[in-house]
Design an enzyme around this catalytic site. Sequence first.
Site, mmCIF file in Angstrom:
data_model
loop_
_atom_site.group_PDB
_atom_site.id
_atom_site.type_symbol
_atom_site.label_atom_id
_atom_site.label_comp_id
_atom_site.label_asym_id
_atom_site.label_seq_id
_atom_site.Cartn_x
_atom_site.Cartn_y
_atom_site.Cartn_z
ATOM 1 N N TYR A 1 -3.972 0.147 -1.368
ATOM 2 C CA TYR A 1 -5.116 -0.616 -0.582
ATOM 3 C C TYR A 1 -4.393 -1.483 0.274
ATOM 4 O O TYR A 1 -4.737 -1.858 1.357
ATOM 5 C CB TYR A 1 -5.948 -1.301 -1.592
ATOM 6 C CG TYR A 1 -6.899 -2.136 -1.034
ATOM 7 C CD1 TYR A 1 -8.030 -1.567 -0.537
ATOM 8 C CD2 TYR A 1 -6.731 -3.559 -0.684
ATOM 9 C CE1 TYR A 1 -9.118 -2.233 0.080
ATOM 10 C CE2 TYR A 1 -8.002 -4.313 -0.410
ATOM 11 C CZ TYR A 1 -9.081 -3.643 -0.027
ATOM 12 O OH TYR A 1 -10.225 -4.283 0.603
ATOM 13 N N SER B 1 -8.943 -6.926 5.382
ATOM 14 C CA SER B 1 -8.946 -7.436 3.949
ATOM 15 C C SER B 1 -7.744 -8.784 4.134
ATOM 16 O O SER B 1 -6.651 -8.462 4.925
ATOM 17 C CB SER B 1 -8.629 -6.581 2.699
ATOM 18 O OG SER B 1 -8.493 -7.424 1.777
#
Length: 264
Positions: A167, A151
Amino acid sequence: MKARSVQQLFDLSGRTALVTGGSRGLGLQMARALGEAGARIMLASRKAEELEQAAAELQAADIDARWVAADCAQEADIQRLASETLQRMGEVDILVNNAGASWGAPAEDHPLAAWDKVMNLNVRGYFLLSQALGKASMIPRGKGAIINLASIAALGGNPLAMKTIAYNTSKGAVLNFTRALAGEWGHYGIRVNAICPGFFRTKMASVLIDTVGEDKMKAGAPLGRLGDDEDLKGLTLLYASDAGKHITGQWMAVDGGVSAIIAA
């Protein structure tokens, strides 16, 4: 050897791909790309009903697609997934590690159980499934392509409002896992690369997009839009096919230019 055409280099006919988190969103988009290029597809995620629907959608597009329900945060499920995929599909040529989780909480109050949940799925699960299929299928044959979903959250910190430290940390780990595994397994003929998506309207990102506002999110990208149902297909196919046979240990952001602004 005569150089192949572009069409030949991108052709995945005769190859098999396992895509985790493949029942919807980015996983299903990547599975569709691989299937449209000729690969047979095994989809995996936790929910059988969503998998059945996704497989039917791909089959309606003349893609050979099947599914296995498995929780890629659980070691026993990962081993079962690898074993059943090999039993039903034969050798696995392409692995897409896409299943993932996030959790929003301030770092000072982040629950440990939530931290472990994110790390177990986003990092440990990637390692265990890569290890299982590497040992059973890719290493013995001296070939394979692994695509890890990271990401743009792996590339730096987040604004205060986002509060996704677990995350971000997990996706940073995915990038170095990709580099380390590529370095170790290159001599086996296995390529390992990562994709860093920006903001797509997925279930995971929808809460953030709705909170911040879609127009504001679009305005933050040089291309002025969010990712759509086509934007990961090209890079996925490049990484998976012989068109990318000299690319390993790399990552690329697919984010409309957001990371270019951050880097600047």
